[in-house]
Enzyme design. Structure first.
Site, mmCIF file in Angstrom:
data_model
loop_
_atom_site.group_PDB
_atom_site.id
_atom_site.type_symbol
_atom_site.label_atom_id
_atom_site.label_comp_id
_atom_site.label_asym_id
_atom_site.label_seq_id
_atom_site.Cartn_x
_atom_site.Cartn_y
_atom_site.Cartn_z
ATOM 1 N N HIS A 68 13.633 0.844 7.173
ATOM 2 C CA HIS A 68 12.531 0.018 7.511
ATOM 3 C C HIS A 68 11.375 1.214 8.205
ATOM 4 O O HIS A 68 10.130 1.170 7.878
ATOM 5 C CB HIS A 68 12.657 -0.931 8.671
ATOM 6 N N GLU A 69 11.690 1.895 9.455
ATOM 7 C CA GLU A 69 10.751 2.543 9.950
ATOM 8 C C GLU A 69 10.020 3.921 9.050
ATOM 9 O O GLU A 69 8.878 4.304 9.062
ATOM 10 C CB GLU A 69 11.302 3.405 11.199
ATOM 11 N N HIS A 115 7.318 2.689 6.772
ATOM 12 C CA HIS A 115 6.189 2.536 7.497
ATOM 13 C C HIS A 115 5.472 4.187 7.434
ATOM 14 O O HIS A 115 4.352 4.142 7.155
ATOM 15 C CB HIS A 115 6.180 2.128 9.018
ATOM 16 N N ASP A 173 5.393 -7.504 11.312
ATOM 17 C CA ASP A 173 4.705 -6.831 10.164
ATOM 18 C C ASP A 173 3.877 -7.945 9.369
ATOM 19 O O ASP A 173 2.753 -7.813 9.060
ATOM 20 C CB ASP A 173 5.501 -6.033 9.461
HETATM 21 ZN ZN ZN Z 1 8.207 -2.928 10.687
#
Ligand code: ZN
Length: 244
Positions: free
Chosen positions: A59-60, A63, A135
């Site tokens: 997930h990170e 980004h 988000d």
């Molecule tokens: Zn996020």
């Protein structure tokens, strides 16, 4: 930060320096203090399964990768999978200069980057988690402003909905609807259109840079935190031409 936040951060930084027996309050102390004030202390004792860790790392990484490959974005500052406050991980940007005015391209890049966490999870695990709630709020709010306040959609250069804001607190007190039901539907469609377009772009980019995504996630699983230089080392220099 408000003045009180800054005071709080400086106090925290000083306490950290004392705790670590440092002779001076250095950048590391301030960095940690800023994160504490913004998101709460690190929660290293939190028991997290290997599977959750992997999901958070991807997930990170999603980004951070999109922030890196879309040149309209502010550069990465750091990504981490150390839990802090309510978050299992965080990815941060560091604007090069104070921004007072935002271009449409910058906003679209930001929305795509905000959605990158979920897209990465979906691509790698084929499963949706609740970790992207914040988000989505950010992305939707930005798209809503683009449509209703900044005249950046096919609805044209109009302002929809008069707002009474308490400027000092930055909160919206009341929202007066000054448009028809039909327009309300068009606004919702336009917001959805922007978010979905950014979502598809995010997906296309992460598919294109899948190798980088995996390397970044591995790096996070191994080192827990990656700072800007480490992210750049893994991914190479940022492209100059925008893929969006
Ligand atoms: Zn996020």
């Amino acid at each position: 930060f408000s003045g009180a936040d800054i005071e709080n951060m400086v106090n925290e930084a000083a306490l950290l320096a004392a705790k670590r027996n440092k002779e001076a309050v250095d950048q590391n102390c301030f960095d940690e203090a800023k994160d504490r004030v913004m998101m709460g202390p690190e929660r290293r004792s939190l028991a997290i399964s290997e599977e959750d860790k992997r999901v958070t790392a991807y997930h990170e990484a999603g980004h951070a990768l999109l922030r890196h490959v879309i040149p309209e974005n502010d550069p990465n500052y750091k990504s981490t999978i150390i839990p802090r406050g309510r978050a299992l991980g965080v990815s941060m940007a560091l604007p090069i200069q104070e921004r007072r005015n935002f271009s449409k391209r910058y906003l679209l890049a930001n929305i795509a980057t905000a959605l990158g966490g979920r897209v990465a999870e979906e691509l790698i695990f084929g499963e949706l988690t609740t970790g992207a709630q914040n988000d989505f709020e950010q992305a939707t709010e930005m798209a809503r402003k683009m449509v209703t306040q900044w005249g950046m959609s096919e609805l044209g250069p109009l302002s929809f909905g008069k707002r009474e804001e308490q400027i000092f607190l930055g909160k919206e007190l009341a929202h007066h609807k000054d448009y028809s039901e039909k327009t309300a539907i068009e606004i919702d469609e336009a917001i959805r259109g922007i978010v979905m377009e950014c979502y598809n772009k995010a997906r296309h980019l992460l598919e294109t840079y899948l190798d980088g995504l995996k390397k970044l996630a591995d790096g996070l699983l191994e080192r827990e935190t990656l700072v800007a230089e480490e992210i750049e080392e893994i991914l190479g220099p940022r492209p100059e031409i925008s893929p969006i």
